[in-house]
Design a protein around this motif. Structure first.
Motif, mmCIF file in Angstrom:
data_model
loop_
_atom_site.group_PDB
_atom_site.id
_atom_site.type_symbol
_atom_site.label_atom_id
_atom_site.label_comp_id
_atom_site.label_asym_id
_atom_site.label_seq_id
_atom_site.Cartn_x
_atom_site.Cartn_y
_atom_site.Cartn_z
ATOM 1 N N GLU A 208 39.527 57.896 4.122
ATOM 2 C CA GLU A 208 38.354 58.178 4.951
ATOM 3 C C GLU A 208 38.765 58.599 6.358
ATOM 4 O OE1 GLU A 208 35.372 58.486 4.045
ATOM 5 O OE2 GLU A 208 35.507 57.676 2.019
ATOM 6 N N GLU A 209 39.763 57.940 6.900
ATOM 7 C CA GLU A 209 40.228 58.291 8.249
ATOM 8 C C GLU A 209 40.836 59.683 8.268
ATOM 9 O OE1 GLU A 209 43.164 56.592 11.802
ATOM 10 O OE2 GLU A 209 42.647 55.303 10.090
ATOM 11 N N LEU A 210 41.610 60.021 7.233
ATOM 12 C CA LEU A 210 42.210 61.355 7.163
ATOM 13 C C LEU A 210 41.127 62.418 7.011
ATOM 14 C CD1 LEU A 210 44.740 63.107 7.063
ATOM 15 C CD2 LEU A 210 44.867 62.688 4.596
ATOM 16 N N ARG A 211 40.107 62.151 6.205
ATOM 17 C CA ARG A 211 38.993 63.097 6.069
ATOM 18 C C ARG A 211 38.352 63.385 7.421
ATOM 19 N NH1 ARG A 211 36.328 60.149 0.871
ATOM 20 N NH2 ARG A 211 37.325 61.361 -0.783
ATOM 21 N N GLU A 212 38.166 62.334 8.205
ATOM 22 C CA GLU A 212 37.557 62.504 9.520
ATOM 23 C C GLU A 212 38.434 63.352 10.429
ATOM 24 O OE1 GLU A 212 35.924 59.712 13.207
ATOM 25 O OE2 GLU A 212 36.339 58.806 11.240
ATOM 26 N N GLN A 213 39.738 63.128 10.377
ATOM 27 C CA GLN A 213 40.649 63.891 11.224
ATOM 28 C C GLN A 213 40.676 65.373 10.849
ATOM 29 O OE1 GLN A 213 44.577 62.380 11.819
ATOM 30 N NE2 GLN A 213 43.900 60.292 12.306
ATOM 31 N N LEU A 214 40.580 65.655 9.538
ATOM 32 C CA LEU A 214 40.640 67.052 9.095
ATOM 33 C C LEU A 214 39.296 67.760 9.186
ATOM 34 C CD1 LEU A 214 42.987 66.824 5.963
ATOM 35 C CD2 LEU A 214 43.585 67.288 8.350
ATOM 36 N N GLY A 215 38.254 67.023 9.533
ATOM 37 C CA GLY A 215 36.924 67.612 9.621
ATOM 38 C C GLY A 215 36.829 68.737 10.624
ATOM 39 N N SER A 216 37.637 68.692 11.670
ATOM 40 C CA SER A 216 37.582 69.714 12.710
ATOM 41 C C SER A 216 38.071 71.077 12.219
ATOM 42 C CB SER A 216 38.418 69.281 13.921
ATOM 43 O OG SER A 216 39.773 69.081 13.547
ATOM 44 N N TYR A 217 38.748 71.106 11.067
ATOM 45 C CA TYR A 217 39.268 72.372 10.534
ATOM 46 C C TYR A 217 38.292 73.036 9.565
ATOM 47 C CZ TYR A 217 43.772 70.736 12.335
ATOM 48 O OH TYR A 217 44.783 70.277 13.140
ATOM 49 N N SER A 218 37.141 72.435 9.344
ATOM 50 C CA SER A 218 36.232 72.890 8.294
ATOM 51 C C SER A 218 35.688 74.302 8.535
ATOM 52 C CB SER A 218 35.064 71.908 8.148
ATOM 53 O OG SER A 218 34.341 71.802 9.372
ATOM 54 N N LYS A 219 35.748 74.792 9.772
ATOM 55 C CA LYS A 219 35.257 76.148 10.052
ATOM 56 C C LYS A 219 36.198 77.215 9.516
ATOM 57 C CE LYS A 219 32.680 74.909 14.251
ATOM 58 N NZ LYS A 219 32.535 75.160 15.711
ATOM 59 N N PHE A 255 50.052 61.915 9.495
ATOM 60 C CA PHE A 255 49.160 60.764 9.308
ATOM 61 C C PHE A 255 49.819 59.716 8.396
ATOM 62 C CE2 PHE A 255 45.974 58.490 6.875
ATOM 63 C CZ PHE A 255 45.067 58.076 7.836
ATOM 64 N N ILE A 256 50.368 60.169 7.288
ATOM 65 C CA ILE A 256 51.006 59.269 6.333
ATOM 66 C C ILE A 256 52.163 58.519 6.969
ATOM 67 C CG2 ILE A 256 52.472 59.240 4.265
ATOM 68 C CD1 ILE A 256 50.697 61.572 3.216
ATOM 69 N N ARG A 257 53.026 59.247 7.651
ATOM 70 C CA ARG A 257 54.221 58.622 8.241
ATOM 71 C C ARG A 257 53.841 57.618 9.325
ATOM 72 N NH1 ARG A 257 58.606 58.998 5.259
ATOM 73 N NH2 ARG A 257 59.880 58.728 7.119
ATOM 74 N N LYS A 258 52.791 57.928 10.062
ATOM 75 C CA LYS A 258 52.365 57.041 11.144
ATOM 76 C C LYS A 258 51.740 55.759 10.604
ATOM 77 C CE LYS A 258 49.228 56.767 15.125
ATOM 78 N NZ LYS A 258 48.213 57.504 15.931
ATOM 79 N N HIS A 259 50.849 55.888 9.613
ATOM 80 C CA HIS A 259 50.070 54.743 9.160
ATOM 81 C C HIS A 259 50.801 53.878 8.132
ATOM 82 C CE1 HIS A 259 46.867 56.993 11.133
ATOM 83 N NE2 HIS A 259 46.132 55.908 11.074
ATOM 84 N N LEU A 260 51.679 54.480 7.355
ATOM 85 C CA LEU A 260 52.348 53.716 6.304
ATOM 86 C C LEU A 260 53.805 53.406 6.602
ATOM 87 C CD1 LEU A 260 50.832 55.464 3.161
ATOM 88 C CD2 LEU A 260 50.141 53.316 4.204
ATOM 89 N N TYR A 261 54.385 54.103 7.561
ATOM 90 C CA TYR A 261 55.796 53.898 7.881
ATOM 91 C C TYR A 261 56.028 53.588 9.360
ATOM 92 C CZ TYR A 261 56.662 56.171 3.368
ATOM 93 O OH TYR A 261 56.677 56.504 2.033
ATOM 94 N N ASN A 262 55.009 53.831 10.193
ATOM 95 C CA ASN A 262 55.188 53.718 11.637
ATOM 96 C C ASN A 262 56.392 54.551 12.077
ATOM 97 O OD1 ASN A 262 54.544 52.842 14.243
ATOM 98 N ND2 ASN A 262 55.902 51.064 14.104
ATOM 99 N N ASP A 263 56.433 55.773 11.604
ATOM 100 C CA ASP A 263 57.574 56.650 11.836
ATOM 101 C C ASP A 263 57.069 58.075 12.022
ATOM 102 O OD1 ASP A 263 60.140 57.543 12.106
ATOM 103 O OD2 ASP A 263 60.757 57.153 10.042
ATOM 104 N N GLU A 264 57.946 58.954 12.481
ATOM 105 C CA GLU A 264 57.616 60.355 12.642
ATOM 106 C C GLU A 264 57.747 61.080 11.295
ATOM 107 O OE1 GLU A 264 60.041 61.983 15.706
ATOM 108 O OE2 GLU A 264 59.119 60.832 17.303
ATOM 109 N N LYS A 265 57.109 62.244 11.202
ATOM 110 C CA LYS A 265 57.183 63.007 9.951
ATOM 111 C C LYS A 265 58.586 63.525 9.713
ATOM 112 C CE LYS A 265 55.547 67.258 12.168
ATOM 113 N NZ LYS A 265 54.476 68.275 12.206
ATOM 114 N N ILE A 266 58.835 63.885 8.467
ATOM 115 C CA ILE A 266 60.161 64.368 8.054
ATOM 116 C C ILE A 266 60.460 65.697 8.723
ATOM 117 C CG2 ILE A 266 61.538 65.121 6.073
ATOM 118 C CD1 ILE A 266 59.804 63.222 4.351
#
Length: 271
Positions: A208-219, A255-266
């Motif tokens: 749900e949080e990721l959906r909200e974040q990506l909502g701004s790209y819907s245009k 988003f995944i790396r931050k919320h599940l790993y507390n780390d930066e993306k690959i």
């Protein structure tokens, strides 16, 4: 069976570090030497030295990630599928993930050209404690007359078996036949992106949080995020360009790396 390109990899732990314990490649497939992230994640880049996929080609990739081991696998460049009306082109990827292992697969775009037929089979055999991340993008190839969707067929079947049971089955079948511009098809979009992510701590609130974040790209894009029958999600994107889809996938990975790993993306460096 003799393959146009064949790759076999095995990853294990040595001195508390994930290392390539076995590798074999044949035909037009090559791999780079692994590079390591600051966290010790090995990254391999798959190289196709043939220039593109042609009629009658067949490819096989087999990856085994042993217990508590990790691997990131990417491609050097886009996969070009040329005219293949007689036999088509087939590709099979088998991934085996043992307990507490992690596999991240990020592919550059697949580009089917006029009269191309491409069939892909992705089979994942994983433990419920393992992590699986996979992305792909389909981009219509250029044609001399400037028309879009000149390829004949692109089919991708993905099966994910968790603890021996079929948990996810996804069949993406694209047969243009002049229909893609119409309603209920691609509706004016030309590029398709898919991302699968499975992690035992992934839940509905994350989605749900990721959906909200990506909502701004819907245009600019169409995006759908769905829960899987297991702890994980699938993200589908429709867009007008490959870079746009890549940027959205990058946001998802961040988003995944931050919320599940507390780390930066690959850092997906290219070899």
């Amino acid at each position: 069976m003799t393959y146009t390109g064949y790759l076999e990899l095995e990853v294990g732990k040595k001195h508390d570090r994930s290392v390539i314990t076995n590798s074999y490649f044949d035909g037009v497939f090559k791999i780079t030497r692994p590079t390591y992230s600051p966290g010790g994640l090995p990254l391999l880049t798959l190289i196709h030295v043939g220039g593109g996929y042609v009629d009658g080609d067949s490819y096989k990739t087999k990856v085994l990630v042993n217990e508590s081991s990790r691997l990131a696998l990417t491609t050097q460049a886009s996969t070009k599928v040329y005219k293949s009306p007689r036999f088509g082109v087939s590709q099979t990827m088998d991934f085996y993930l043992k307990n507490n292992s992690e596999l991240y697969v990020k592919q550059d775009s697949l580009i089917p050209y006029k009269d191309a037929i491409f069939t892909q089979y992705i089979n994942v055999y994983m433990s419920s404690s393992a992590v699986f991340y996979y992305t792909d993008i389909i981009t219509p190839g250029w044609s001399e007359d400037g028309k879009s969707f000149q390829y004949t067929k692109v089919a991708s079947k993905l099966k994910i078996f968790m603890d021996g049971e079929l948990a996810v089955f996804d069949h993406q079948l694209l047969q243009p036949c002049g229909q893609f511009e119409k309603i209920m098809y691609l509706e004016g979009y030309s590029h398709i992106g898919s991302m699968f992510f499975i992690h035992k701590h992934m839940n509905q609130s994350h989605i749900e949080e990721l959906r909200e974040q990506l909502g701004s790209y819907s245009k600019h894009i169409r995006v759908g995020i769905s829960c899987l029958p297991v702890n994980g999600m699938v993200v589908r994107l429709l867009a007008h360009s490959t870079p746009v889809i890549e940027s959205i996938f990058s946001k998802c990975e961040e988003f995944i790396r931050k919320h599940l790993y507390n780390d930066e993306k690959i850092e997906w460096r290219k070899g």
